[in-house]
Design a protein around this motif. Structure first.
Motif, short mmCIF file in Angstrom:
data_model
loop_
_atom_site.label_atom_id
_atom_site.label_comp_id
_atom_site.label_asym_id
_atom_site.label_seq_id
_atom_site.Cartn_x
_atom_site.Cartn_y
_atom_site.Cartn_z
N ARG A 61 -9.01 6.74 -1.96
CA ARG A 61 -10.19 5.97 -1.46
C ARG A 61 -9.67 4.37 -1.60
O ARG A 61 -10.12 3.41 -0.77
CB ARG A 61 -11.23 6.44 -2.09
CG ARG A 61 -12.59 5.51 -1.82
CD ARG A 61 -13.99 5.90 -2.29
NE ARG A 61 -15.07 5.10 -1.99
CZ ARG A 61 -15.44 4.74 -0.91
NH1 ARG A 61 -15.13 5.44 0.29
NH2 ARG A 61 -16.52 4.04 -0.76
N THR A 62 -9.10 4.15 -2.55
CA THR A 62 -8.87 2.75 -2.79
C THR A 62 -7.73 2.13 -1.83
O THR A 62 -7.80 1.18 -1.05
CB THR A 62 -7.92 2.66 -4.09
OG1 THR A 62 -9.01 2.77 -5.02
CG2 THR A 62 -7.69 1.18 -4.41
N ARG B 155 -9.55 -3.10 5.09
CA ARG B 155 -9.94 -4.37 4.89
C ARG B 155 -8.79 -5.18 5.57
O ARG B 155 -9.32 -6.21 6.04
CB ARG B 155 -9.96 -4.93 3.21
CG ARG B 155 -10.24 -6.37 3.05
CD ARG B 155 -10.64 -6.71 1.79
NE ARG B 155 -11.15 -8.11 1.79
CZ ARG B 155 -11.44 -8.56 0.54
NH1 ARG B 155 -11.25 -8.11 -0.45
NH2 ARG B 155 -11.93 -9.73 0.38
N ILE B 156 -7.58 -4.83 5.52
CA ILE B 156 -6.52 -5.46 6.24
C ILE B 156 -6.73 -5.37 7.77
O ILE B 156 -6.63 -6.32 8.33
CB ILE B 156 -5.15 -4.82 5.72
CG1 ILE B 156 -4.87 -5.06 4.36
CG2 ILE B 156 -4.05 -5.33 6.56
CD1 ILE B 156 -3.59 -4.37 3.65
N LEU C 160 0.85 -1.23 0.00
CA LEU C 160 0.03 -0.18 -0.18
C LEU C 160 0.86 1.35 -0.15
O LEU C 160 2.05 1.28 0.35
CB LEU C 160 -0.96 -0.06 1.27
CG LEU C 160 -2.07 -1.09 1.15
CD1 LEU C 160 -2.96 -0.92 2.63
CD2 LEU C 160 -2.85 -0.81 0.15
N LEU C 161 0.29 2.42 -0.33
CA LEU C 161 1.07 3.53 -0.47
C LEU C 161 0.63 4.20 0.94
O LEU C 161 -0.36 4.02 1.33
CB LEU C 161 0.55 4.59 -1.62
CG LEU C 161 0.45 4.12 -3.06
CD1 LEU C 161 -0.01 5.07 -4.21
CD2 LEU C 161 2.01 3.93 -3.40
N LYS D 182 5.02 -0.16 -6.61
CA LYS D 182 3.75 -0.30 -5.86
C LYS D 182 2.60 1.04 -6.40
O LYS D 182 1.36 0.31 -6.20
CB LYS D 182 3.88 -0.17 -4.46
CG LYS D 182 4.35 0.90 -3.69
CD LYS D 182 4.39 0.89 -2.14
CE LYS D 182 5.08 2.11 -1.60
NZ LYS D 182 5.27 1.86 -0.24
N CYS D 183 3.15 1.72 -6.92
CA CYS D 183 1.97 2.69 -7.49
C CYS D 183 1.84 2.45 -8.95
O CYS D 183 0.79 3.22 -9.49
CB CYS D 183 2.40 4.21 -7.37
SG CYS D 183 3.92 4.46 -8.59
N ARG D 184 2.30 1.63 -9.49
CA ARG D 184 2.18 1.17 -10.98
C ARG D 184 0.80 0.76 -11.26
O ARG D 184 0.34 1.10 -12.22
CB ARG D 184 3.01 0.08 -11.63
CG ARG D 184 3.11 0.15 -13.08
CD ARG D 184 3.66 1.34 -13.72
NE ARG D 184 3.89 1.30 -15.13
CZ ARG D 184 4.18 2.04 -15.96
NH1 ARG D 184 4.80 3.11 -15.42
NH2 ARG D 184 3.96 2.12 -17.17
N ARG D 185 0.34 0.25 -10.46
CA ARG D 185 -1.05 -0.53 -10.79
C ARG D 185 -2.23 0.61 -10.77
O ARG D 185 -3.23 0.36 -11.48
CB ARG D 185 -1.64 -1.49 -9.46
CG ARG D 185 -1.99 -0.95 -8.22
CD ARG D 185 -2.09 -1.91 -7.22
NE ARG D 185 -2.22 -1.48 -5.80
CZ ARG D 185 -3.44 -1.57 -5.30
NH1 ARG D 185 -4.45 -1.66 -6.01
NH2 ARG D 185 -3.71 -0.88 -4.05
N PHE D 186 -2.01 1.78 -10.27
CA PHE D 186 -3.09 2.66 -10.31
C PHE D 186 -3.15 3.47 -11.88
O PHE D 186 -4.07 4.26 -12.10
CB PHE D 186 -3.01 3.89 -9.33
CG PHE D 186 -2.95 3.36 -7.95
CD1 PHE D 186 -4.41 3.24 -7.36
CD2 PHE D 186 -2.13 3.19 -7.10
CE1 PHE D 186 -4.51 2.74 -6.26
CE2 PHE D 186 -2.20 2.75 -5.78
CZ PHE D 186 -3.42 2.47 -5.23
#
Length: 481
Positions: free
Chosen positions: A187-188, A195-196, A108-109, A155-159
């Protein structure tokens, strides 16, 4: 002559005895072996032979099971057996869960990453001349993705996938605003972190939270919520109890005692709770704070209300005590129906001695304050359905409104005809069946909350009767401002 003939017959007989039987001949044995293996059969014959073999195996298997089964076979089996507390399997399970959630959390960011992304977005966007909004086209989007990957990491690439770019509204030049995209990322990240956190508290890892687990989650949020930091330590437990109850009212409609984590994440309740992150610089009135169920003012209001109604201070409310709710504007028949449908019987089993505990009172308040929601209207409909048939008839409407009419006249209002009100309700709902109103009809007409208020609360009927004047009063201050 006779002897010659006799010798010929004996010779033929001897010859016949020397001929071996057909089954013992080599070529016969080879032919049977060839056919028995199926090599000499056609495709249809092979299929028939294989089908017979399979059916025979199935028949033998069923016979064996029937012989071994000494009783009726069980139709329910647990999906999994929970390991014993402290056992090796239990420890391994907890360790695997911890490592998995830790890995997801590391992806996560964090707050610094989000700040860096916002800086990259603003430095590489373009300003719309017409609106002044900061926007980016797909080429800018890809360039920002490369810059963010260099500064923040992969980790930011998926956005920055093409599908995410297509989710947002584009202008004539194919550009999207950077602010909605950034809010989407925030928000994501927030929902994933929630959730974690909830999964860590899910002791049996079934994807559901029990009341004490939800209370623990809310207790962990309190230090991070700006509007709850000054909460008295003695009130924390009661606050968590009140706050968690709203999640179960909306996310556990069947009252199973557990709420699905996915449903909690998508509910408006979590969004309402997260609104307490914002620090309000302006003065907020008690009324405005009370609109948010999770505010400290609202929780204290609920407690004060219950204590004020509990005249004998026994921790529960009787029918007579509940009649004082909302200054006594609720009808007696509605109070009776609330106890019939939503108050559990005591251990003594005496129906007249049933009293409402604090949890049932929270359900009661939530239903009345959220009459327009499916959950609130479902709660109220069970009370309105006097005969438990799943629908309301004209006789039910007449019986329910009779108490409202009585309180209406006692308040010094003008005389009205019950039949006219009944016809007005029918016109508002427009039921599928013209002879009865179902819960689905109330939900479909979008005025179910208003109809319920008219039938259970004289103040609700007064608000409907004076709706035009009230609307005019609301518009006048807006015109002055």
């Amino acid at each position: 002559m006779y002897s010659g003939s006799s010798d010929g017959e004996s010779h033929e007989a001897a010859t016949q005895r020397k001929i071996p039987p057909v089954s013992s001949m080599l070529w016969v044995r080879n032919l049977r072996r060839y056919i028995g293996s199926g090599a000499g059969l056609g495709s249809e014959a092979l299929m028939e032979l294989e089908t017979k073999r399979i059916l025979l195996d199935i028949f033998k298997e069923k016979q064996q099971k029937s012989a071994e089964a000494g009783s009726i076979p069980s139709f329910y089996k647990k999906a999994c057996i929970k390991p014993e507390e402290g056992s090796i399997s239990h420890r391994v399970q907890r360790l695997a869960k911890y490592r998995f959630l830790k890995k997801q959390s590391d992806l996560l960011l964090n707050a610094d990453d989000l700040d860096a992304m916002w800086v990259c977005l603003r430095e590489n966007c373009v300003i719309d001349d017409a609106t002044g909004a900061e926007k980016m086209n797909y080429e800018d989007f890809c360039h920002i993705a490369s810059v963010c990957t260099e500064q923040i990491g992969p980790k930011c690439r998926r956005f920055f996938s093409p599908s995410n770019f297509m989710k947002f509204e584009k202008d004539e030049s194919g550009r999207i605003a950077i602010l909605p995209f950034y809010l989407y990322v925030m928000r994501t990240v927030s929902l994933t972190q929630a959730r974690i956190d909830m999964s860590e508290l899910d002791e049996d890892s079934d994807g559901f939270l029990q009341p004490h687990e939800m209370e623990a989650y809310i207790r962990g949020l309190i230090p991070n919520l700006a509007q709850l930091r000054d909460m008295p330590a003695a009130f924390v437990q009661m606050y968590c109890r009140i706050a968690a109850h709203k999640f179960f009212f909306f996310c556990d409609p069947h009252r199973r005692g557990k709420a699905c984590i996915k449903k909690v994440l998508l509910s408006n309740c979590l969004q309402e709770l997260m609104e307490l992150h914002q620090e309000s610089e302006e003065e907020v009135t008690d009324t405005e704070q009370a609109e948010n169920w999770f505010s400290l003012t609202s929780a204290q209001r609920i407690c004060d209300m219950f204590l004020a109604l509990d005249k004998d201070m026994n921790g529960t409310l009787s029918k007579q005590e509940l009649k004082e709710y909302a200054d006594g504007t609720l009808t007696e028949i509605f109070i009776e129906r609330v106890f019939d449908e939503h108050v559990r019987r005591g251990k003594t089993g005496a129906g007249n001695n049933r009293e409402m505990d604090f949890e049932s009172f929270l359900d009661f308040v939530l239903a009345l304050e959220n009459k327009d929601t499916p959950e609130g209207l479902t709660y109220l409909f069970r009370c309105l359905d006097l005969n438990g048939r799943g629908f309301l008839t004209t006789a039910d409407i007449h019986s329910l409104f009779r108490d409202v009419h009585h309180k209406w006249i006692e308040g010094g209002n003008y005389e009205l005809c019950i039949e006219d009100v009944r016809d007005e309700i029918w016109d508002m709902v427009k039921p599928v069946d013209p002879l009865k109103i179902s819960l689905a009809d109330l939900l479909a007409c979008k005025q179910g909350g208003t109809v319920a208020s008219m039938l259970i609360d004289v103040r609700g009927f007064w608000a409907h009767d004076n709706r035009e004047n009230l609307l005019q009063e609301e518009e006048e201050p807006e015109e002055e401002s």
